[in-house]
Design a protein around this motif. Structure first.
Motif, short mmCIF file in Angstrom:
data_model
loop_
_atom_site.label_atom_id
_atom_site.label_comp_id
_atom_site.label_asym_id
_atom_site.label_seq_id
_atom_site.Cartn_x
_atom_site.Cartn_y
_atom_site.Cartn_z
N MET A 1 113.44 54.76 132.39
CA MET A 1 112.21 54.41 131.71
C MET A 1 112.45 53.32 130.66
N GLN A 2 113.57 53.46 129.97
CA GLN A 2 113.86 52.49 128.92
C GLN A 2 114.16 51.12 129.51
N SER A 3 114.80 51.07 130.67
CA SER A 3 115.08 49.77 131.29
C SER A 3 113.79 49.09 131.74
N LEU A 4 112.80 49.87 132.14
CA LEU A 4 111.50 49.31 132.51
C LEU A 4 110.81 48.69 131.29
N LEU A 5 110.88 49.36 130.17
CA LEU A 5 110.29 48.82 128.95
C LEU A 5 110.99 47.54 128.51
N TRP A 6 112.31 47.50 128.62
CA TRP A 6 113.04 46.28 128.29
C TRP A 6 112.65 45.14 129.22
N ALA A 7 112.50 45.43 130.50
CA ALA A 7 112.11 44.41 131.46
C ALA A 7 110.71 43.88 131.14
N LEU A 8 109.80 44.76 130.78
CA LEU A 8 108.45 44.34 130.42
C LEU A 8 108.45 43.52 129.13
N LEU A 9 109.30 43.90 128.20
CA LEU A 9 109.40 43.14 126.95
C LEU A 9 109.94 41.73 127.20
N VAL A 10 110.95 41.63 128.02
CA VAL A 10 111.50 40.31 128.36
C VAL A 10 110.46 39.48 129.11
N LEU A 11 109.74 40.10 130.02
CA LEU A 11 108.69 39.40 130.76
C LEU A 11 107.58 38.92 129.83
N ALA A 12 107.19 39.74 128.87
CA ALA A 12 106.15 39.35 127.93
C ALA A 12 106.60 38.17 127.08
N TRP A 13 107.82 38.18 126.58
CA TRP A 13 108.32 37.07 125.77
C TRP A 13 108.48 35.80 126.60
N THR A 14 108.86 35.95 127.86
CA THR A 14 108.95 34.79 128.75
C THR A 14 107.57 34.17 128.94
N ALA A 15 106.56 35.00 129.13
CA ALA A 15 105.20 34.49 129.28
C ALA A 15 104.74 33.79 128.01
N ILE A 16 105.07 34.33 126.86
CA ILE A 16 104.69 33.71 125.59
C ILE A 16 105.36 32.34 125.45
N VAL A 17 106.62 32.25 125.82
CA VAL A 17 107.34 30.96 125.74
C VAL A 17 106.68 29.94 126.65
N PHE A 18 106.34 30.32 127.88
CA PHE A 18 105.69 29.39 128.80
C PHE A 18 104.31 28.96 128.28
N LEU A 19 103.56 29.87 127.69
CA LEU A 19 102.26 29.51 127.14
C LEU A 19 102.41 28.54 125.97
N VAL A 20 103.38 28.77 125.11
CA VAL A 20 103.60 27.86 123.97
C VAL A 20 104.02 26.48 124.47
N LEU A 21 104.90 26.42 125.46
CA LEU A 21 105.33 25.13 126.00
C LEU A 21 104.15 24.41 126.67
N GLY A 22 103.32 25.14 127.39
CA GLY A 22 102.15 24.53 128.02
C GLY A 22 101.18 24.01 126.98
N TYR A 23 100.96 24.77 125.93
CA TYR A 23 100.06 24.33 124.87
C TYR A 23 100.61 23.10 124.17
#
Length: 84
Positions: A1-23
């Motif tokens: 369960m904890q590895s799933l949360l870490w994966a989701l956290l990494v995915l969320a930060w990756t999405a934030i980075v892509f949105l900032v770069l696009g902006y």
């Protein structure tokens, strides 16, 4: 369960980075378009920078419609705007 949360956290930060770069890319392109004008950039200088988009006076507004040949939505909407 904890590895799933870490994966989701990494995915969320990756999405934030892509949105900032696009902006940042979008802001860069907008500033490059604004710099292409011939004025100082002051709000009252709009008439000289883009005379085709300038409203005749303060009581009127203008609308700029930009179409792209690679945009499927533009190809559907353009005939409706032309009819209006």
């Amino acid at each position: 369960m904890q590895s799933l949360l870490w994966a989701l956290l990494v995915l969320a930060w990756t999405a934030i980075v892509f949105l900032v770069l696009g902006y940042a890319g979008l802001v860069t392109k907008i500033r490059a378009l604004e710099a292409g004008g011939t004025g100082s950039g002051a709000p009252n200088d709009r008439d000289q920078r883009w005379p085709d988009l300038a409203a005749p006076d303060a009581g009127h507004r203008t609308l700029a419609l930009v179409l792209s040949s690679t945009c499927p939505t533009c190809e559907e909407v353009a005939p409706a705007w032309a009819g209006a």
